[in-house]
Design a protein around this motif. Structure first.
Motif, PDB file in Angstrom:
ATOM      1  N   ASN A 352      58.924  -3.473  49.277  1.00 51.83           N
ATOM      2  CA  ASN A 352      58.208  -2.209  48.689  1.00 51.83           C
ATOM      3  C   ASN A 352      59.333  -0.901  48.739  1.00 51.83           C
ATOM      4  O   ASN A 352      59.241  -0.245  47.608  1.00 51.83           O
ATOM      5  N   LYS A 355      61.930  -1.271  46.212  1.00 54.83           N
ATOM      6  CA  LYS A 355      60.988  -0.999  44.929  1.00 54.83           C
ATOM      7  C   LYS A 355      60.498   0.520  44.517  1.00 54.83           C
ATOM      8  O   LYS A 355      60.729   0.638  43.412  1.00 54.83           O
ATOM      9  N   TYR A 356      60.173   1.049  45.335  1.00 57.53           N
ATOM     10  CA  TYR A 356      59.600   2.557  45.251  1.00 57.53           C
ATOM     11  C   TYR A 356      60.358   3.723  45.532  1.00 57.53           C
ATOM     12  O   TYR A 356      60.270   4.755  45.116  1.00 57.53           O
ATOM     13  N   ASP A 381      61.976   5.030  54.262  1.00 59.54           N
ATOM     14  CA  ASP A 381      62.603   4.990  52.974  1.00 59.54           C
ATOM     15  C   ASP A 381      62.516   6.470  52.396  1.00 59.54           C
ATOM     16  O   ASP A 381      61.842   7.434  53.044  1.00 59.54           O
ATOM     17  N   ILE A 386      53.287   8.240  50.269  1.00 54.72           N
ATOM     18  CA  ILE A 386      51.994   7.849  49.722  1.00 54.72           C
ATOM     19  C   ILE A 386      51.031   9.004  50.119  1.00 54.72           C
ATOM     20  O   ILE A 386      50.698   9.304  51.065  1.00 54.72           O
ATOM     21  N   ILE A 394      45.640   1.237  50.808  1.00 60.15           N
ATOM     22  CA  ILE A 394      46.848   0.464  50.295  1.00 60.15           C
ATOM     23  C   ILE A 394      47.135  -0.757  50.646  1.00 60.15           C
ATOM     24  O   ILE A 394      47.799  -1.636  50.330  1.00 60.15           O
ATOM     25  N   TYR A 399      45.351  -3.511  45.716  1.00 59.18           N
ATOM     26  CA  TYR A 399      45.010  -1.967  45.503  1.00 59.18           C
ATOM     27  C   TYR A 399      46.538  -1.514  45.276  1.00 59.18           C
ATOM     28  O   TYR A 399      47.338  -2.040  45.996  1.00 59.18           O
ATOM     29  N   ARG A 400      46.377  -0.517  44.338  1.00 56.19           N
ATOM     30  CA  ARG A 400      47.876   0.078  43.971  1.00 56.19           C
ATOM     31  C   ARG A 400      47.607   1.766  44.030  1.00 56.19           C
ATOM     32  O   ARG A 400      46.597   2.048  43.626  1.00 56.19           O
ATOM     33  N   ALA A 401      48.508   2.348  44.642  1.00 53.54           N
ATOM     34  CA  ALA A 401      48.265   3.887  44.710  1.00 53.54           C
ATOM     35  C   ALA A 401      48.346   4.457  43.283  1.00 53.54           C
ATOM     36  O   ALA A 401      47.616   5.586  43.127  1.00 53.54           O
ATOM     37  N   ARG A 405      51.516   3.221  36.975  1.00 56.24           N
ATOM     38  CA  ARG A 405      52.982   2.838  36.981  1.00 56.24           C
ATOM     39  C   ARG A 405      53.359   1.801  36.079  1.00 56.24           C
ATOM     40  O   ARG A 405      52.461   0.689  36.012  1.00 56.24           O
ATOM     41  N   GLY A 411      53.871  -4.210  41.418  1.00 59.00           N
ATOM     42  CA  GLY A 411      53.409  -5.547  41.905  1.00 59.00           C
ATOM     43  C   GLY A 411      52.119  -5.637  41.458  1.00 59.00           C
ATOM     44  O   GLY A 411      51.496  -4.877  40.958  1.00 59.00           O
ATOM     45  N   ALA A 412      51.480  -6.733  42.091  1.00 54.91           N
ATOM     46  CA  ALA A 412      50.277  -6.993  41.811  1.00 54.91           C
ATOM     47  C   ALA A 412      49.199  -6.245  42.942  1.00 54.91           C
ATOM     48  O   ALA A 412      48.042  -6.502  42.734  1.00 54.91           O
ATOM     49  N   GLY A 413      49.666  -5.723  43.703  1.00 49.20           N
ATOM     50  CA  GLY A 413      49.059  -5.199  44.727  1.00 49.20           C
ATOM     51  C   GLY A 413      48.753  -5.960  46.020  1.00 49.20           C
ATOM     52  O   GLY A 413      47.651  -5.923  46.767  1.00 49.20           O
ATOM     53  N   GLY A 415      51.293  -7.113  48.262  1.00 45.28           N
ATOM     54  CA  GLY A 415      52.389  -7.312  49.184  1.00 45.28           C
ATOM     55  C   GLY A 415      52.063  -6.785  50.399  1.00 45.28           C
ATOM     56  O   GLY A 415      52.233  -7.425  51.548  1.00 45.28           O
ATOM     57  N   LEU A 416      51.274  -5.469  50.283  1.00 45.99           N
ATOM     58  CA  LEU A 416      50.956  -4.868  51.891  1.00 45.99           C
ATOM     59  C   LEU A 416      49.931  -5.808  52.419  1.00 45.99           C
ATOM     60  O   LEU A 416      49.687  -5.928  53.761  1.00 45.99           O
ATOM     61  N   SER A 440      58.358   7.238  53.132  1.00 44.94           N
ATOM     62  CA  SER A 440      57.473   6.571  53.968  1.00 44.94           C
ATOM     63  C   SER A 440      58.098   5.936  55.136  1.00 44.94           C
ATOM     64  O   SER A 440      59.139   5.601  54.967  1.00 44.94           O
TER      65      SER A 440
HETATM   66  P1  ADP Z   1      52.450  -3.707  45.021  1.00 42.58           P
HETATM   67  O1  ADP Z   1      52.587  -5.224  44.656  1.00 42.58           O
HETATM   68  O2  ADP Z   1      51.866  -3.001  44.037  1.00 42.58           O
HETATM   69  O3  ADP Z   1      53.718  -3.253  45.445  1.00 42.58           O
HETATM   70  P2  ADP Z   1      51.653  -3.494  47.487  1.00 42.58           P
HETATM   71  O4  ADP Z   1      50.470  -3.902  48.264  1.00 42.58           O
HETATM   72  O5  ADP Z   1      52.929  -4.011  48.146  1.00 42.58           O
HETATM   73  O6  ADP Z   1      51.629  -3.955  46.113  1.00 42.58           O
HETATM   74  O7  ADP Z   1      51.378  -1.992  47.736  1.00 42.58           O
HETATM   75  C1  ADP Z   1      50.313  -1.326  47.476  1.00 42.58           C
HETATM   76  C2  ADP Z   1      50.711   0.092  46.855  1.00 42.58           C
HETATM   77  O8  ADP Z   1      51.250   1.118  47.915  1.00 42.58           O
HETATM   78  C3  ADP Z   1      51.693   0.039  45.760  1.00 42.58           C
HETATM   79  O9  ADP Z   1      50.951  -0.111  44.622  1.00 42.58           O
HETATM   80  C4  ADP Z   1      52.325   1.496  45.918  1.00 42.58           C
HETATM   81  O10 ADP Z   1      51.652   2.327  45.273  1.00 42.58           O
HETATM   82  C5  ADP Z   1      52.053   1.861  47.438  1.00 42.58           C
HETATM   83  N1  ADP Z   1      53.477   1.637  48.356  1.00 42.58           N
HETATM   84  C6  ADP Z   1      53.679   0.697  48.984  1.00 42.58           C
HETATM   85  N2  ADP Z   1      54.945   0.582  49.294  1.00 42.58           N
HETATM   86  C7  ADP Z   1      55.175   2.033  49.197  1.00 42.58           C
HETATM   87  C8  ADP Z   1      56.526   2.689  49.725  1.00 42.58           C
HETATM   88  N3  ADP Z   1      57.610   2.208  50.388  1.00 42.58           N
HETATM   89  N4  ADP Z   1      56.656   4.047  49.071  1.00 42.58           N
HETATM   90  C9  ADP Z   1      55.616   4.360  48.141  1.00 42.58           C
HETATM   91  N5  ADP Z   1      54.327   3.845  47.692  1.00 42.58           N
HETATM   92  C10 ADP Z   1      54.530   2.561  48.478  1.00 42.58           C
END
Ligand code: ADP
Length: 453
Positions: A352, A355-356, A381, A386, A394, A399-401, A405, A411-413, A415-416, A440
């Motif tokens: 993440n 990616k972000y 990073d 966030i 999140i 859930y996507r912030a 985007r 991604g699909a939301g 990962g976290l 973050s």
């Molecule tokens: P995704 O597959 O969308 O990355 P995640 O569950 O990994 O889904 O993350 C959920 C949301 O949290 C992401 O859509 C993103 O908006 C926010 N996010 C996660 N990690 C970061 C990061 N390092 N910096 C900024 N936003 C983040």
């Protein structure tokens, strides 16, 4: 075939009636014994008094003895003295009471039935030179006693009948909440899990049962809701790459293309297939995590080494985006955990971050012990951060912030959600510090090592 077990209502009624019958019988028997004893006691007292009076008159005014029946009402007695003829009253003679006595000597108070069916209580006292016997008729007392016994004997079945009817009615009333609960429970299906059983009085046993059942229903309702949301979110996520593949394919089929264009189309379809594969793998992982009952492995893991390993794995992605990726560890930090699962969690956090964080940004991974003695790995990073409004949510699945985007970068939301499960299943937690547009910091915190010895 074994007989059908009785209902609770019938069993309660039978128990109640049985116990009441026992009590009524014991009570009736007690009354009869007491009444009989006090009746006899009364007669015997009269008898003793009569004997004493006859004795006194015999000694002090023997010539008056014949007047006794008229004067004192002592109608039934006989006196046998050595120096005189035997004397007995007329009533004594008529009733034939001499037959109730032994040929000689004394006799304790005894009940005797005359041939004409009357009952007498007879007693004789013997002195060396004379014997006095007296009797009292007890037919009326006996009749009263038997009338009482008959009333009690006839009243008992009546009382038992009333007890059965009353018990059945009361048991029905007491158990009526159970019937109401059963009726309601029968109506509840997967589609109406929001309904609840009626709770009459939450303090009584049935009320507590209904409350506990309602709590279970609430939990089931929540799980069903979550499952429904999960299924619909998952279907939605699966549909997007499929639609993309379909439209790319349809456009490609509309007109003949050169081989370069075909390669492009196939490449873009394969990208979608990759996306689909990753999504399905994540879904599978979360589903297994939910249903798995095998506990994670427990090994002592050196966290800096693990972090270094994950960073090396993803370094190529960071380099593609001209990001600097560094791993720091001033000390040796250990934790007891499942290294494979923890690795998965850290991989998602670091992925993440890469990616972000925009190109040229910096990502730092640090393993260190916290002030309270726990072990931690931080992923920091210089990305967009966030917003506070999203920080709580999140970690939820799908859930996507920032839903707007572009799909390629997000991604699909999941990962976290996977990272949180991976850390939680190792007994730890994830903390998040973030400042908008400054970056973050995700911190995996694992419990302190158990003390040795
Ligand atoms: P995704 O597959 O969308 O990355 P995640 O569950 O990994 O889904 O993350 C959920 C949301 O949290 C992401 O859509 C993103 O908006 C926010 N996010 C996660 N990690 C970061 C990061 N390092 N910096 C900024 N936003 C983040």
């Amino acid at each position: 075939m074994s007989p059908r077990p009785l209902s609770v209502r019938a069993r309660l009624t039978l128990w109640h009636a049985g116990v009441l019958t026992l009590i009524v019988c014991a009570f009736s028997a007690g009354i009869l014994i007491f009444v009989r004893a006090s009746l006899l006691e009364g007669v015997d007292r009269q008898l003793r008094r009569a004997l004493a009076t006859v004795d006194w008159v015999y000694h002090h005014e023997p010539e008056e003895i014949g007047d006794l029946p008229a004067e004192s009402g002592i109608a039934l007695f006989q006196l046998i003295a050595d120096r005189n003829l035997p004397y007995h009253t007329e009533g004594w003679e008529l009733a034939g009471l001499s037959r109730a006595l032994p040929s000689r000597g004394a006799m304790p108070p005894t009940s005797w039935a005359s041939p004409d069916g009357r009952w007498y209580r007879v007693q004789a006292v013997a002195e060396p030179s004379y014997t006095i016997a007296a009797a009292i008729e007890e037919s009326a007392r006996r009749d009263s006693f038997w009338a009482l016994a008959t009333i009690l004997a006839m009243g008992t079945p009546f009382a038992v009948g009333l007890a059965i009817a009353g018990g059945y009615f009361l048991a029905g009333r007491v158990l009526s909440p159970v019937g109401a609960m059963a009726d309601k429970a029968r109506e509840i299906t997967a589609d109406s899990l929001g309904e609840r059983l009626p709770v009459g009085n939450p303090q009584d046993e049935f009320g507590r049962l209904a409350t506990v059942f309602n709590d279970t229903l609430s939990r089931l309702h929540d799980s069903f809701d979550r499952l429904r949301r999960f299924t619909s979110d998952a279907s939605h996520e699966l549909r997007t790459p499929l639609t993309a593949m379909r439209s790319v394919g349809e456009i490609a089929l509309q007109a003949p293309l050169d081989s370069g264009r075909y390669r492009e189309v196939i490449g873009s379809m394969l990208e979608e297939v990759d996306r689909l594969t990753r999504l399905v793998e994540s879904l599978l992982l979360l589903t297994r995590a939910d249903s798995s009952s095998t506990p994670p492995a427990r090994e002592v893991v050196e966290l800096a080494a693990l972090a270094g390993n994950v960073a090396e794995h993803l370094r190529v992605l960071a380099e593609e985006r001209q990001q600097s990726l560094s791993v720091h560890s001033a000390e040796r930090v250990e934790a007891v955990c499942d290294p494979d699962i923890l690795r998965l969690g850290l991989m998602n956090l670091l992925h993440n971050a890469i990616k972000y964080t925009p190109s040229g940004g910096a990502i730092r991974v640090r393993a260190k012990a916290t002030a309270s003695g726990e072990s931690s790995i931080e992923v920091e990073d210089t990305g967009p951060g966030i917003p506070a409004a999203h920080r709580e949510r999140i970690f939820e699945r799908f859930y996507r912030a920032d839903p707007g985007r572009p799909r390629e970068s997000g991604g699909a939301g999941l990962g976290l959600a996977i990272a949180r499960w991976a850390v939680a299943s190792n007994g730890g937690r994830i903390e998040l510090e973030s400042e908008e547009s400054k970056g973050s910091l995700f911190r995996i915190v694992l419990p302190a090592l158990p003390k040795e010895g």
